[in-house]
Design a protein around this motif. Structure first.
Motif, short mmCIF file in Angstrom:
data_model
loop_
_atom_site.label_atom_id
_atom_site.label_comp_id
_atom_site.label_asym_id
_atom_site.label_seq_id
_atom_site.Cartn_x
_atom_site.Cartn_y
_atom_site.Cartn_z
N GLN A 71 0.92 -1.15 -0.13
CA GLN A 71 0.18 -0.09 -0.18
C GLN A 71 0.93 1.31 0.04
OE1 GLN A 71 0.33 -2.33 2.30
NE2 GLN A 71 -0.15 -1.46 4.23
N ALA A 72 2.18 1.27 0.08
CA ALA A 72 3.13 2.32 0.03
C ALA A 72 3.17 2.82 -1.16
CB ALA A 72 4.51 1.89 0.71
N ARG A 99 0.31 7.14 1.74
CA ARG A 99 -0.64 6.14 1.87
C ARG A 99 -1.93 6.72 1.76
NH1 ARG A 99 1.51 0.86 5.31
NH2 ARG A 99 4.04 1.29 5.07
N PHE A 100 -3.05 6.02 1.16
CA PHE A 100 -4.35 6.45 1.36
C PHE A 100 -5.09 5.57 2.44
CE2 PHE A 100 -3.63 7.28 -3.19
CZ PHE A 100 -3.73 8.77 -3.15
N VAL A 108 -7.84 10.09 4.46
CA VAL A 108 -6.81 11.00 4.36
C VAL A 108 -5.59 10.38 3.50
CG1 VAL A 108 -7.47 11.73 6.72
CG2 VAL A 108 -5.64 9.98 6.43
N LEU A 109 -4.83 11.09 3.13
CA LEU A 109 -3.34 11.03 2.63
C LEU A 109 -2.47 10.88 3.73
CD1 LEU A 109 -1.79 11.70 -1.00
CD2 LEU A 109 -0.52 11.86 1.46
N ILE A 136 -2.74 15.93 -4.92
CA ILE A 136 -3.10 14.37 -5.05
C ILE A 136 -4.06 14.17 -4.06
CG2 ILE A 136 -2.03 12.18 -4.54
CD1 ILE A 136 0.65 13.12 -5.82
N ALA A 137 -3.89 14.48 -2.86
CA ALA A 137 -5.10 14.25 -1.86
C ALA A 137 -6.39 14.91 -2.15
CB ALA A 137 -4.68 14.82 -0.43
N GLN A 138 -6.45 16.16 -2.56
CA GLN A 138 -7.70 16.78 -2.98
C GLN A 138 -8.21 15.95 -4.30
OE1 GLN A 138 -7.77 21.11 -2.51
NE2 GLN A 138 -5.44 20.98 -2.14
#
Length: 227
Positions: A71-72, A99-100, A108-109, A136-138
């Motif tokens: 997952q990394a 990671r997500f 969250v990221l 990337i998170a958004q």
């Protein structure tokens, strides 16, 4: 439209770098080459052995396990191959490991690592990569970016809080229980992107946490299970 905006913002970020001609590559923990693993370990040791002090020997083993988890997710930073005039350049200039995941039921990221070679520190690359992480998170509809910082790493703490406007999260030990938090050598920081994430990860009080847990247990006790 969102993708076009993302590309436009990314282009603006790249232009903000101070004369650095770089290339970025993505990767995942279960597909790292042995060479990349060695470079990651080298950067981690150079940057983190000091802040961790006597705890580094144990922490290094933890980071090695985290490094290769499926997952990394990674973003690697290299010199642009066209700009390399000799072999003096460091093969890997830096990397992000994220990671997500979920924190208090909020997507969250979680940023595990931001590591840069000393040759490119102080040139805006760290800020660029953090802004990229936030994009990337958004783009993936995460409610926040969350990360952990060693209290002894005063430069990193100043970078995240003063320069990037991160705050100590409500899930950080110092806010969950100040007495316990004093004994911990790290803080959990966050930057939120919506009202729900802000309410939970920034201003989430101990009273609210307790009430929420009691409410959950009450709901759980009302469930009926059939034999």
């Amino acid at each position: 439209m969102k993708l076009l905006m993302f590309i436009k913002e990314l282009t603006m970020l790249i232009k903000s770098l101070r004369g650095l001609c770089l290339c970025l590559e993505s990767g995942s923990g279960d597909k790292l080459s042995n060479c990349t693993k060695q470079h990651i370990q080298k950067l981690l040791k150079a940057n983190m052995m000091g802040p961790y002090g006597s705890e580094w020997a144990v922490e290094e083993k933890v980071k090695r396990r985290e490094m290769v988890a499926p997952q990394a997710r990674y973003i690697f930073v290299y010199w642009n191959a066209n700009e390399m005039m000799d072999n003096a350049f460091t093969p890997l200039l830096g990397f992000l490991h994220f990671r997500f995941t979920l924190e208090e039921e909020i997507p969250v990221l979680y940023l595990y690592e931001l590591q840069l070679d000393s040759s490119v520190q102080g040139k805006g690359l760290g800020k660029f990569l953090m802004q990229l992480v936030e994009l990337i998170a958004q783009e993936n509809r995460m409610g926040a970016v969350v990360l952990t910082v060693q209290k002894s790493n005063s430069l990193a703490m100043k970078f995240y809080i003063s320069k990037l406007r991160y705050v100590v999260s409500s899930i950080s030990p110092s806010r969950v229980d100040p007495l316990v938090g004093v004994e911990k050598n790290y803080e959990i920081l966050c930057k939120t992107f919506d009202h729900e994430a802000k309410a939970i990860l920034e201003v989430y009080s101990v009273q609210y946490r307790t009430a929420r847990r009691v409410g959950f247990m009450a709901a759980f006790s009302d469930l009926k299970f059939e034999d």
